[in-house]
Design an enzyme around this catalytic site. Sequence first.
Site, PDB file in Angstrom:
ATOM      1  N   SER A 167      -0.516  11.597   5.023  1.00 30.63           N
ATOM      2  CA  SER A 167      -0.758  10.957   6.276  1.00 30.63           C
ATOM      3  C   SER A 167       0.315  11.021   7.332  1.00 30.63           C
ATOM      4  O   SER A 167       0.059  10.527   8.506  1.00 30.63           O
ATOM      5  CB  SER A 167      -1.234   9.478   6.198  1.00 30.63           C
ATOM      6  OG  SER A 167      -0.211   8.990   5.152  1.00 30.63           O
ATOM      7  N   LYS A 172      -1.542  -0.395   6.170  1.00 28.92           N
ATOM      8  CA  LYS A 172      -0.605   0.144   7.504  1.00 28.92           C
ATOM      9  C   LYS A 172      -0.679  -0.861   8.652  1.00 28.92           C
ATOM     10  O   LYS A 172       0.437  -0.779   9.264  1.00 28.92           O
ATOM     11  CB  LYS A 172      -1.305   1.540   7.773  1.00 28.92           C
ATOM     12  CG  LYS A 172      -0.917   2.678   6.665  1.00 28.92           C
ATOM     13  CD  LYS A 172      -1.751   4.001   6.929  1.00 28.92           C
ATOM     14  CE  LYS A 172      -1.364   5.019   5.720  1.00 28.92           C
ATOM     15  NZ  LYS A 172      -2.144   6.180   5.937  1.00 28.92           N
TER      16      LYS A 172
END
Length: 708
Positions: A577, A620
Amino acid sequence: MTIFKKSEEKKSEEKLPIAAIEDLRKVIASAQMPSHVQQIADKELEMLSKMSPATAEYTIGLTYIEYLVSLPWSKKTEDNLDIEGAKKILDERHYALNSIKERILEHLAVKILVANRKPRILVVDDEEIVRKNLEHILKREDYIVITAESGVEAVEKLDATDFDVIITDLKMKKVNGIGVLEKAKSKYPDTQIIMITGYATVDSAIEAIKKGAFHYISKPFELDEVRSTVKLAIEKKLSVISTKGSILCFAGPPGTGKTSLGRSIADALGRKFARISLGGMKDEAEIRGHRRTYAGAMPGRIIEEIRRVGVANPVFMLDELDKIGQDFKGDSASALLEVLDPEQNHSFVDHYLDVPFDLSSVMFIVTANIADNIQEALRDRMEVIEFSGYTEDEKIKIALQHIVPKQVLEQGLSDCPPEFTAESISRVIQEYTREAGIRNLERQIATICRKIATEFVRHKEAIRNIKVTPELVERYLGPRKYYFEVADEKNRIGIATGLVWTNTGGDIIFVEAARMKGNRELILTGSLGNVMRESAQAALSYLRSNASSFNIPEDFFNNHDVHIHVPAGAIPKDGPSAGATIAIALISLLTKRPARRDVAVSGELTLSGRLLPVGGIKEKMLAARRAGVKIVILPLKNRVDIENIPEDVKKGLEVNFADRVEEIVDMVLLLNDSSTSIGIKSAYKSNNPDRYIMQLKYPSCNRDENLY
Ligand code: ADP
């Protein structure tokens, strides 16, 4: 544990005296072992009686018998099937976690329904008098009883419906008892079958038990024996179906309440609580024990824990399933499947015990930080329940309602409880912890309570009715440990902010890129794993092949090296990511446009510049808020994840989506005439410079479309 005293007197004797043997035999008989285990224990005792107590074999044999009799073979606690009571316990002890609590109550509701249903029993015998007798006895026990006068009729009935227990004659024409057993087991593996035999067929009855029958009763039978055997068979069936398919896996960062919720489930059900950690286990023997032939052989941790809690049906938590040692000797998945799989765990064989132990009434709960890291064979059999990190508001509420009262009690301050204000807790969260869960928060609150306790002991009265304010927090905990990484930093060329997902929850990273004279080498540092290194290579290749569309000189790599570094170099980092963040750091470096620190990017980058969705979105987002990020940019396909997370997690964050890396450049990079030392606040004052750039460069692109 030593049940039998090995006196000096005994040691001097050649053999164990007959009285001692008889004592042992009595203890074995009262240990409520299954008959096949009792036979083994008796056999072992027989051997022991012929040995000298001075030999090593004698000690090994005696320890083994002691161990066998100390196990809770059929000792179980009664389940407390009170759904309202269970709800109360869960609500009182745990703040929020509503969907998780609901799932646990559903589990309980199924158990209650199963337990309250009238058991259905099929009686199969070709002698009418036996049939009628059994029907009469069992109906009086309030069971639903259906009869069949032959094996053939029983098989027809089994085609139509299921039964909890079947009592069948062994010897019948055409289809005998074994035929009925095979049919029932193939269609309904959980049905419990009791064989009725004449003396002549006892051997066949034992054969039937090997094929999966629950028990056998010899003719002529006693009524009490029938009643108690049927009752046990029904209990067995209930325990099998109520634990079946229910290996719950609690997955989430540390300190999010997984263990404490497991404990509360045990309390709500009225069961004992057992727990072992699998993290770092290296050897199958730790799970399944050593064979007795090894010197110093020991049972495995599972059986040992069952012995410790003293019942065969605890709530058993297996912690850190995702952290089983990489260098595990033997097949960890198959060893654990034997423990966890309801199809197999009714006859779990620990190497030390060497006889099957029935784990089918244990309620297993597994925990992991990241469920994806659990071996697939195991994960497939589990129902994964995600625990995510808490928002600051949630942490404050948990602290005030649960942690402070607990610590006040534990640190002996109940008589003069200090008052914690929400502001002081908030100060602890922001300046002294950086975590998804609340473990450190609890530790810090404990420290404050201990300091107050010390002051109280030293100065007595002066310290009564203390109010813990933010200033007092600083006095007790010292200088702050953490800063808002983003809000306190400046925008710079070649440094981009990213969001990653780690074992401990979401986290923020800064990707740094630098270019210097060299030999076309890509240097990667910061303990990057393979996947992250490859992401960096892909990002560089993508920029080299599309340089002109970013206004980057085509030859930027000629006679140069590019270095990518992700600080906190000692912490290993991996995963795809960061791909988009690396690309943005490089574009910032090569276009000399500063990257906004308060804009965080997370997305996997393909070689053609597309952004692929990434995991751990809720974690996140929480990390972004903790660090002071204002805007999060995610791949378009993550829009659905954002829609599914609660509003308060996204509060204060602007979330944008993009399908290609080109689309995010102007959302993150400032114009290169902006000062490199421009602070975030001043960037904001200019009223979102990215919007202006966006319109300039992509006049047709309406950024609001991507605004969440
Ligand atoms: P984990 O097993 O996920 O690492 P723990 O269960 O050990 O976390 O939780 C750490 C501490 O936080 C415990 O004292 C626990 O009681 C507390 N805690 C965590 N979540 C909650 C919650 N939702 N409500 C109340 N206390 C909580």
